[in-house]
Write an enzyme that holds these catalytic residues in place. Structure first.
Site, mmCIF file in Angstrom:
data_model
loop_
_atom_site.group_PDB
_atom_site.id
_atom_site.type_symbol
_atom_site.label_atom_id
_atom_site.label_comp_id
_atom_site.label_asym_id
_atom_site.label_seq_id
_atom_site.Cartn_x
_atom_site.Cartn_y
_atom_site.Cartn_z
ATOM 1 C CE1 TYR A 1 42.044 46.841 40.827
ATOM 2 C CE2 TYR A 1 41.012 44.777 40.164
ATOM 3 C CZ TYR A 1 41.337 46.094 39.890
ATOM 4 O OH TYR A 1 40.966 46.658 38.708
ATOM 5 C CB SER B 1 37.248 45.234 38.541
ATOM 6 O OG SER B 1 37.983 44.053 38.308
HETATM 7 C C1 GCO Z 1 44.347 41.151 37.333
HETATM 8 C C2 GCO Z 1 43.927 42.340 36.491
HETATM 9 C C3 GCO Z 1 42.536 42.759 36.803
HETATM 10 C C4 GCO Z 1 42.026 43.741 35.770
HETATM 11 C C5 GCO Z 1 40.611 44.131 35.798
HETATM 12 C C6 GCO Z 1 39.733 42.958 35.524
HETATM 13 O O1 GCO Z 1 45.451 41.131 37.825
HETATM 14 O O2 GCO Z 1 43.530 40.233 37.439
HETATM 15 O O3 GCO Z 1 44.812 43.372 36.555
HETATM 16 O O4 GCO Z 1 42.379 43.054 38.092
HETATM 17 O O5 GCO Z 1 42.823 44.839 35.663
HETATM 18 O O6 GCO Z 1 40.237 44.884 36.887
HETATM 19 O O7 GCO Z 1 38.426 43.347 35.408
#
Ligand code: GCO
Ligand code: CA
Length: 262
Positions: free
Chosen positions: A159, A146
């Site tokens: 995340y 990501s």
């Molecule tokens: C957020 C997004 C991200 C994307 C992605 C970016 O809330 O910033 O959902 O996390 O989905 O992974 O590369």
């Protein structure tokens, strides 16, 4: 010699391929000849996905299982190997996000995100690689990283920690398994128009405009924009590429950004 992107005769397993980016990458792999195995964990979503694959002429082999549990994964991969064939291409796409400020984040939730986004790609890769090694076939593992493998952002502590970890897991597995002719690489999608980003993409949401301004290409990615990277990293055209993260982000990581209105 022409580089070879053909995937016929290869079995590709894409986790979380019942929708979104997983489905787009799965379609791309199948369109280059791969036999497609689709993992998901919700029966109703799988049913809808199969109809969607069928619509574009793809036969998808559905396997419902939870990618976070090692024993379940072991049994499911065994079943895929017996019923469909040994896996040549694994795409660790299944993932999860929770948008909560760090101060309010329950450590149990933090741990859960790490489990899905980081531990499960490890479990899946370990199981699939062992089988590639046993049959001396080599193979391809693609981890879906990501922007958050590189950058922080308010509300996505777990995340970002998981995706940063996944980048390093990619490099580490590439290091350990290169001698078995297994290439482990990552794809880092930028901001894409999917269900996952729907809540921050709605018209008038400040994030929507922010992303358009922040992306040199000045738009959200379409899931189909990922197909080329997936096929490339799954094919023998990328046999000497190992441990890389290929960012498909419309240029975001190349730039510091620009003032609003410029
Ligand atoms: C957020 C997004 C991200 C994307 C992605 C970016 O809330 O910033 O959902 O996390 O989905 O992974 O590369
Ligand atoms: Ca085969």
């Amino acid at each position: 010699m022409k580089p070879n992107f053909d995937l016929s005769g290869k079995v590709a397993l894409v986790t979380g391929a019942t929708h979104g980016l997983g489905m787009a990458m799965a379609k791309a792999l199948a369109s280059y000849g791969a036999t497609l195995v689709v993992n998901g964990h919700t029966p109703s979503k799988m049913e809808a996905a199969l109809a969607e694959y069928e619509k574009v002429g793809i036969i998808a082999h559905p396997f419902l299982f939870n990618v976070t549990d090692a024993l379940t994964v072991d049994q499911a991969i065994g079943r895929i190997e017996r019923e469909i064939g040994p896996i040549d291409i694994l795409v660790n796409n299944a993932g999860m996000i929770q948008r909560t400020p760090a101060l309010e984040m329950d450590p149990a939730d933090f741990r859960k995100i790490l489990d899905v986004d980081l531990v499960s790609p490890f479990i899946m890769s370990q199981r699939v690689a062992q089988s590639m090694i046993n049959r001396k076939s080599g193979g391809k593992i693609i981890n879906i990283c990501s922007m958050m493998s590189e950058l922080g952002r308010n509300t996505v502590s777990a995340y970002a920690a998981a995706k940063g970890g996944l980048k390093m897991l990619t490099r580490n597995l590439a290091t350990e398994w290169a001698k078995y002719n297994i290439q482990v690489n990552g794809i880092g999608p930028g901001y894409f128009a999917t269900e996952q980003t729907a809540p921050i993409r709605v018209d008038g949401h400040p994030f929507n405009e922010f992303i358009i301004n922040r992306t040199p290409a000045a738009r959200w990615g379409n899931p189909e924009d990922l197909g080329g990277a997936a096929v490339f990293l799954a094919s023998s055209a990328s046999d000497f590429i190992n441990g890389q993260i290929l960012y498909v982000d419309g240029g975001i990581l190349a730039t510091i950004g620009k003032p609003v209105g410029e």
